[in-house]
Design an enzyme around this catalytic site. Sequence first.
Site, mmCIF file in Angstrom:
data_model
loop_
_atom_site.group_PDB
_atom_site.id
_atom_site.type_symbol
_atom_site.label_atom_id
_atom_site.label_comp_id
_atom_site.label_asym_id
_atom_site.label_seq_id
_atom_site.Cartn_x
_atom_site.Cartn_y
_atom_site.Cartn_z
ATOM 1 N N HIS A 276 -11.083 4.663 10.676
ATOM 2 C CA HIS A 276 -11.295 5.342 9.401
ATOM 3 C C HIS A 276 -11.403 4.243 8.338
ATOM 4 O O HIS A 276 -10.483 3.456 8.164
ATOM 5 C CB HIS A 276 -10.143 6.295 9.094
ATOM 6 C CG HIS A 276 -10.047 7.424 10.074
ATOM 7 N ND1 HIS A 276 -8.861 7.885 10.600
ATOM 8 C CD2 HIS A 276 -11.015 8.197 10.634
ATOM 9 C CE1 HIS A 276 -9.098 8.887 11.428
ATOM 10 N NE2 HIS A 276 -10.403 9.092 11.473
ATOM 11 N N GLU A 279 -8.606 3.224 5.920
ATOM 12 C CA GLU A 279 -7.313 2.815 6.470
ATOM 13 C C GLU A 279 -7.425 1.334 6.833
ATOM 14 O O GLU A 279 -7.825 0.973 7.930
ATOM 15 C CB GLU A 279 -6.959 3.690 7.676
ATOM 16 C CG GLU A 279 -6.793 5.161 7.281
ATOM 17 C CD GLU A 279 -6.641 6.107 8.459
ATOM 18 O OE1 GLU A 279 -6.528 5.618 9.608
ATOM 19 O OE2 GLU A 279 -6.652 7.325 8.240
ATOM 20 N N HIS A 408 -4.089 2.850 12.691
ATOM 21 C CA HIS A 408 -4.468 3.775 11.622
ATOM 22 C C HIS A 408 -3.478 3.647 10.468
ATOM 23 O O HIS A 408 -2.607 2.772 10.469
ATOM 24 C CB HIS A 408 -4.477 5.210 12.153
ATOM 25 C CG HIS A 408 -5.582 5.494 13.132
ATOM 26 N ND1 HIS A 408 -6.658 6.292 12.833
ATOM 27 C CD2 HIS A 408 -5.779 5.076 14.405
ATOM 28 C CE1 HIS A 408 -7.475 6.356 13.874
ATOM 29 N NE2 HIS A 408 -6.952 5.625 14.853
ATOM 30 N N GLU A 500 0.239 4.522 13.705
ATOM 31 C CA GLU A 500 0.169 4.834 12.275
ATOM 32 C C GLU A 500 1.082 3.844 11.557
ATOM 33 O O GLU A 500 2.294 3.848 11.751
ATOM 34 C CB GLU A 500 0.618 6.271 12.021
ATOM 35 C CG GLU A 500 -0.244 7.332 12.694
ATOM 36 C CD GLU A 500 -1.577 7.542 11.986
ATOM 37 O OE1 GLU A 500 -1.733 7.055 10.845
ATOM 38 O OE2 GLU A 500 -2.463 8.199 12.572
#
Length: 678
Positions: A276, A279, A408, A500
């Site tokens: 993404h 990110e 991410h 994450e």
Amino acid sequence: MQPKGRRSCSFKHTLPHHTPPSLPSDMRPGLVLLFLSLANSCRCAPHQTCPPGDELLGRCSDDDGDRPTCTELNLGYCNDMEYSRTIFPNILGHRSRLEAESGAEYLLLSVIHGLLNGECSPEIRLLGCSVVASPCRDDKMIKPCRSTCDALRRDCAHAFDAIEMAWPYFLDCDRFFASDHEGCFDPLAGLKARQEQEMSSLSPEEPSTIIQFTHTSNAHMYSLLKRTAAKCSPISHVYSIGRSTEGRDLLVIEFSRNPGQHELLEPEIKLVANMHGNEVLGRQLLIYMAQYLCSEYNLGNQRIQTIINTTRVHILASMNPDGYELAASEGHLLNGWTNGRTNAQNLDLNRNFPDLTSIFYRNRRSRHFRIDHMAIPDAYWFGKVAPETYAVMKWMRSLPFVQSASLHGGDLVISYPFDFSRHPQEERMLSPTPDEQVFKQLARTYADAHATMSNNDTERCGASFYRTRGIINGALWYSFAGGMSDFNYLHTNCLEITVELGCDKFPSEAELYPEWKRNKEALLSFMESVHRGIKGVVMDGDGNGIKGATISVRGIRKDVTTAEDGDYWRLLNPGTHILTATAKGYSRVTKRVYLPHSMNKAGRVDFVLEKVPIEPDIDDHLFPTVDTWDRFDPYNQFERYGEPDRSQGGIEREEKPWWWNYFSQSGISPPHWLLRSV
């Protein structure tokens, strides 16, 4: 009256005496155009001659401007040079300090810091000052070294490319610089000495590798990765797996004892970030990790040398450079939660992979159904397939990856497959893979080595993961189809976790070094964890490796297959396991293996299979397996047509539609409605 026909070109301006702040992006193009127009349109004025009376009295001379003379260095923007005396006329023909200050070259030096976003500073200024105001000794000029100019031009090429600006003409390395044997001087010597002194003052506990913790543009990233690979050419090289929608390279840097080739029994691991585009923390961490691996290997760090000598590491720092370009144009403070998330086609790349998980749920009760190397359904190719997704799928299939991490941002947790719920109407439902325990151990490896991820008192981003100490099954967190981790698991041998990294998707530069400290050990531990479970070679009676042989583990309905030379890797937790190796046309061999908790490397388990007659099996026709997996992009949807093909008569041959090859190769006649559309 013009003295001796000499003319000079100049214009007046006000100069800062300190490094100016970075200029707003919308001002830079205008400033560059203004600079160029001033440089090209300034009128040439004749130098004033010395009045006859003053010349007779010895007060001045028409030849003063031609005689090289040492003088005090008094240029505001160059007063921090390692010398105090300069000479006029200088290399550029300026005959006085005032003329040099009025020159276009000095103006550019005063604004170049802002134009280049602070990159290559102060090196580029020091180099420019060495030309505008070269050092002087005994009324003789000492030119700067050509080797210094060449090196800096290579290092700063990315910064000039990023603003589409040519290398300054007055820094022409061949024209205004001298070679070492001509007695040149290095204008960056003092800066290098100060940097070395700072290095020597570091305590042994601090890192010996110096990294610039700033955000990295696409152009800078490409240049930096290529320079890193060149610096460590015996253990590293870069390669492109494809291009983005807007034509940017998806550049991978590899680290291995023999880069560019797979070594028998050496596991391969990949780290992917910036899927993404907004990110960006993972992107920066992987860029820093590439520099760290290179530098520490050269410095003799035994841990890093062991990782690289026993593992083939592939780093894709940006899977979505187009999305990053959009997010970076807004910057840290203005970037929204979603701006730049998708690619240039507005496709979320982590929803764009083939949904094999639904097929798995639908067919899992069939004893003939195969969970490993599941085929991509033909219907997938009729949808929108992003070039970034296609490139990564080809990359996955081309190398025998064992383990992977996708970085991410948006929360602080490790998730692992399945990401798609086993019940489509259930948004949050535990949906484990057959390798649930292995995945949990992989996730634990990263979370426990992270500085704060597994702590109960760590602030999260709205979600509560303290009960599981920072790890969670993906579908239990939230469900989505078409994810990259599920595709890795069901289509290849590779096990991938999703990392994450934190709540702030686009952290400020001040946060980059603290985040590096939090994640460096976790990344290194994750790389080392690939050496767990078992590995080996499946071979025939003559000792030749068998490609595509299957290794199954009793109780885990997920097989792995051997690579080109017959080697394999199977991630397993400690305990007793029953392994079986099979291959078409060979005997079946089963072994019992015990993996103790104290093992710190993969156990070696080889198999020798004897050839046996192949007996017809109805399952081969009703439930084809390997053949369907080998069929990739069956409709040549991504085929790139080159120049039009012309026959000998010079008539352009008609280009066939995308489905033509499929029906031609299969021997099936296309339906009438397709033929009518041609």
